[in-house]
Design an enzyme around this catalytic site. Structure first.
Site, short mmCIF file in Angstrom:
data_model
loop_
_atom_site.label_atom_id
_atom_site.label_comp_id
_atom_site.label_asym_id
_atom_site.label_seq_id
_atom_site.Cartn_x
_atom_site.Cartn_y
_atom_site.Cartn_z
N CYS A 91 0.89 -1.18 0.00
CA CYS A 91 0.00 0.00 0.00
C CYS A 91 0.92 1.21 0.00
CB CYS A 91 -0.89 -0.01 1.24
SG CYS A 91 -2.04 -1.39 1.30
N SER A 92 1.36 1.64 -1.17
CA SER A 92 2.62 2.39 -1.17
C SER A 92 2.54 3.91 -1.30
CB SER A 92 3.52 1.84 -2.27
OG SER A 92 2.87 1.90 -3.50
N PRO A 94 1.88 7.86 -0.61
CA PRO A 94 2.66 8.61 -1.61
C PRO A 94 4.10 8.15 -1.81
CG PRO A 94 2.52 9.86 0.42
CD PRO A 94 1.68 8.63 0.63
N LYS A 97 7.85 5.48 2.22
CA LYS A 97 8.52 4.26 2.70
C LYS A 97 9.09 3.47 1.53
CE LYS A 97 5.52 4.26 6.75
NZ LYS A 97 4.42 5.15 6.30
N CYS A 222 -0.57 4.33 11.59
CA CYS A 222 -0.42 5.55 12.41
C CYS A 222 -1.68 5.70 13.25
CB CYS A 222 -0.13 6.78 11.56
SG CYS A 222 -1.30 7.11 10.27
N1 SAM Z 1 3.26 3.72 2.80
C1 SAM Z 1 2.85 5.04 2.35
C2 SAM Z 1 3.96 6.03 2.60
O1 SAM Z 1 4.73 5.82 3.55
O2 SAM Z 1 4.10 7.00 1.85
C3 SAM Z 1 1.54 5.46 2.98
C4 SAM Z 1 0.43 4.46 2.72
S1 SAM Z 1 -1.19 5.00 3.19
C5 SAM Z 1 -1.19 4.78 4.92
C6 SAM Z 1 -2.19 3.66 2.64
C7 SAM Z 1 -2.33 3.57 1.13
O3 SAM Z 1 -2.93 2.32 0.80
C8 SAM Z 1 -3.21 4.63 0.50
O4 SAM Z 1 -2.51 5.30 -0.50
C9 SAM Z 1 -4.37 3.83 -0.09
O5 SAM Z 1 -4.87 4.39 -1.29
C10 SAM Z 1 -3.73 2.50 -0.34
N2 SAM Z 1 -4.64 1.34 -0.42
C11 SAM Z 1 -5.80 1.17 0.25
N3 SAM Z 1 -6.34 -0.03 -0.04
C12 SAM Z 1 -5.49 -0.63 -0.91
C13 SAM Z 1 -5.49 -1.90 -1.58
N4 SAM Z 1 -6.50 -2.75 -1.42
N5 SAM Z 1 -4.45 -2.19 -2.40
C14 SAM Z 1 -3.44 -1.31 -2.56
N6 SAM Z 1 -3.39 -0.10 -1.96
C15 SAM Z 1 -4.40 0.23 -1.15
#
Ligand code: SAM
EC number: 2.1.1.-
Length: 296
Positions: A91-92, A94, A97, A222
């Protein structure tokens, strides 16, 4: 507004993008205008005084440093990917990480960065471009829809899972709860939202553990809620153990561990929104046969 208050409470953390600049040079540059300390937990993280405004700084504009908080910077570091590995960021966007993983892997190996939301894929691509990483493959789609048995994942050794969460560990979210609009209806809505998030988090963590060659999985939020943290981990313990995984202890020197709600929760890592100025949670699963092998 609230973010201004935030800036005054917390030190300003900056992560050096070691793909473009070494930590010593970054310290030297920043010391011209700020008091700079190295973070004691994360080697490529620097600590500047609260309120330091670096948004327009040259090193930020050219991707040599990233404005990334301490908790966020601990996640990729907890995964400890090795140079040359294949790693999946589930879930990457923006992408903070993701590019940290790339830096820890010294630009070698391969990272697959999965993101469901199209708008956020654009932000992810922008972050990757700014970082200078050339070994990240972006996949726009649902992490739960990836088939672990697909040959394209046969070499994936580590997964970072940082799913959507309530954000209840961030100060803006906590202050929202003090607003008069926070009625009983809102509370009800909140608990339904938390439940929905937890259902996804549990599925996603179980899915991450099921990739055949994966030996390290990090789960992070978080959030300060047990339902998104310890409860998610405890829901996969039986599955994890049947696949040969054990909970390992990320940053063993860190004092604050998981809530004592199951045997083994002392391996988990928590940050407290007041004491640590940020609410956060990290769990690390490691395949048992890899636990005691010292790194070459
Ligand atoms: N790891 C990121 C960073 O450090 O920049 C922040 C991730 S954020 C907490 C969670 C992300 O997961 C969001 O961008 C969301 O759109 C994405 N997301 C939610 N459900 C998902 C899924 N089923 N598959 C892939 N990505 C998903």
């Amino acid at each position: 507004g609230l973010s201004k208050l935030n800036g005054h409470l917390k030190p300003r953390y900056v992560r050096v993008n070691t793909l473009k600049m070494d930590v010593d040079s970054a310290v030297q540059e920043l010391e011209k205008h700020y008091t700079v300390q190295r973070d004691e937990t994360v080697p490529d993280l620097l600590v500047l005084p609260p309120g330091s405004d670096l948004h327009a700084h040259r090193l930020v504009a050219n991707g040599r440093i990233f404005l990334q908080g301490k908790a966020s910077s601990m996640v990729a570091a907890a995964l400890q990917p090795e140079a040359g590995w294949e790693v999946l960021d589930a879930c990457s966007a923006p992408g903070n990480k993701t590019i940290h993983l790339a830096a820890l892997m010294q630009g070698q190996g391969k990272i697959i960065a999965c993101e469901l939301n199209e708008e956020r894929v654009k932000r992810l691509e922008h972050t990757i471009k700014l970082s200078g990483a050339s070994n990240i493959q972006v996949f726009h789609g649902d992490f739960l829809g990836l088939n672990p048995k697909d040959p394209s994942f046969a070499k994936v050794r580590a997964i970072l899972l940082d799913p959507s969460c309530s954000g209840s560990g961030t100060i803006t979210d906590r202050l929202d709860h003090l607003l008069p609009s926070h009625s009983a209806d809102n509370m009800n809505y909140d608990s339904m939202r938390l439940h929905k998030l937890a259902v996804f988090q549990k599925k996603a963590l179980a899915h991450a553990l099921s990739f055949p060659q994966v030996e390290r999985v990090v789960y992070s939020t978080c959030s300060i809620h047990q339902i998104e943290n310890e409860d998610v981990v405890s829901s996969v313990l039986a599955l994890a153990s049947s696949l040969g995984f054990k909970l390992a202890t990320p940053f063993p020197q860190w004092q604050r561990r998981g809530l004592p709600v199951f045997a083994g929760s002392e391996h988990l890592l928590r940050m407290d929104p007041v004491e640590d100025k940020e609410g956060f949670f990290i769990a690390l699963f490691v395949k048992t046969n890899k636990l005691d092998n010292p790194k070459p």
